[in-house]
Design an enzyme around this catalytic site. Sequence first.
Site, PDB file in Angstrom:
ATOM      1  N   TYR A  87      20.110 -26.110 -44.421  1.00  0.00           N
ATOM      2  CA  TYR A  87      19.541 -24.841 -44.874  1.00  0.00           C
ATOM      3  C   TYR A  87      18.128 -25.078 -45.391  1.00  0.00           C
ATOM      4  CZ  TYR A  87      20.134 -20.027 -46.444  1.00  0.00           C
ATOM      5  OH  TYR A  87      20.043 -18.666 -46.583  1.00  0.00           O
ATOM      6  N   TYR A 102      11.580 -20.929 -37.335  1.00  0.00           N
ATOM      7  CA  TYR A 102      12.307 -20.168 -36.311  1.00  0.00           C
ATOM      8  C   TYR A 102      12.441 -18.733 -36.805  1.00  0.00           C
ATOM      9  CZ  TYR A 102      16.754 -18.867 -33.871  1.00  0.00           C
ATOM     10  OH  TYR A 102      17.763 -18.237 -33.179  1.00  0.00           O
TER      11      TYR A 102
END
Lengths: 138, 386
Positions: B285, B333
């Site tokens: 994460y 992203y």
Amino acid sequence: MTDYKKPLPYVHAETKPYWDAAKRHELLVRRCRACGRHHFYPRDFCPSCFSFDVEWVRASGRGAIYSFTVCHRAAQGFEADVPYNLVLVDLDEGVRVMSTVVGCPNDDLKIGMPVEVVFDDVTPEVTLPKFRPAALPE
Amino acid sequence: MGGITRKTAIAGVGESDLGYTPDKTFLQLIAQATDRALDDAGLAKNDIDGFFSAGWLTMESIMVAEYLGIRPSYSDSTMPGGSAFEFHVQHAAAAISAGLCETALICYAETRLSDHKRRMAMNFVSGAPQEPEEQFETPYGCWVPIPTYALAAQRHMHQYGTTVAQLAEIAVAARKWAALNPLASMRDPLSIEDVLASPMMSTPLRLRDCCLVSDGGGAVILTSAERARDLRKKPVLVLGCGEAHTHRGISGMPDLTVSPAKLSGERAFRMAGLSPSDIDVLELYDSFTITVLLQLEDLGFCPKGEGGRFVEGQRLAPDGACPTNTSGGGLSYLHTGMFGIFLLIEAARQLRGECGGRQVARAKRALCNGIGGSLASSGTVVLGTD
Ligand SMILES: [Zn+2]
């Protein structure tokens, strides 16, 4: 009447003694009579041993900066204060509190810096405990 | 603890339209992602009897299920923040193993970028006045998440000598992966100097230490390993799972240099019977650069305190020794608010060998780790091809 536009704490029965004490310029923390530990934020019981035999005790108001950040993006209501600091202070009683340091340029903040509590009467109803650099012990 | 290892598999994954989708609600995005995941698995909506979702709205999971026309016999809306979907994998694996459901859908979407532009953005901390954070942190100007992660970064730098240039290595590596991902939002080259020259957000974190804000959603379908073998795609086995949460507000975090990934990671590795050296690809994460650094240490990829030196020399980048966040991650992203679903999707595709120019060679085992709140919750999932 107040023009204070920042968020204020919502005070309820469990934490009212803390905020009432702040108004009197005293810093209270909870201490467990069963295991002797202090805790923060205040609860009606000890989050370590789950005893409900807890008392309010007056904290020394002294501690050290555990970490800090200088915010360049404001929380709502803090736009005019940017850049402002947030600190986590480890009190001598062994509990950690969030606050802000006053009377010290942001560039001079250091982890480990000794601090002591000061009280900011932000409205007639609410006083926020804050911290300033502590004088070195005599 | 070993009772559910290798009994279930990811059978299908899919994401919705991504990036900026002002003409779509989050529900439309969830339906899109679900449709694509079902197609990926070769399953139909009526095969789903286990339903897993997490979001910020009141009783969101039953709203989403109604919208999709799903009436599940097993339902879970565990919501520990961005790690929710790693938690859901463990819960789905347990439920399927116990025979409580057969095919589980994990689904989620948000339209955080569009909401921001429409000035309809919601606060991360909902702000019920009784919440301890509202009472003891918010009055000082604290907000979630940038300043709270900045407090952790500052402490790590103090305690271990970690530098801002080392943190920047993580953002630079993510950008290199993103350049290989046609769906990534930010694909232009990024240097350590660029990161260090980006606007200061909350010391020591600068803009490029922080994740993007995007629209999008994803869906993951789990079923028994046995059933998955008869489906369209190569099964991605769930080898191990772990979950943990230790606090809510950052002032309640026991040690700002240790995330609950330490606990969830130990649990997941123990269940899988594996160790960090067995992992070929990491999906961590990356809400912030510091989040990645803490997970690398806490999951055991390097000793505590050595994360800064570990990421130097672009070790996490394509061609680096430790391929990490191969989609480009939340840093380059996209980041919709709860990135954990995209970690699972990317890991499944890496293990199937579907990642084209960013494919990690011979990837047989992947680790996904979701982090939620202010380093408050962690869900670890170890996946493998056998
Ligand atoms: Zn006690």
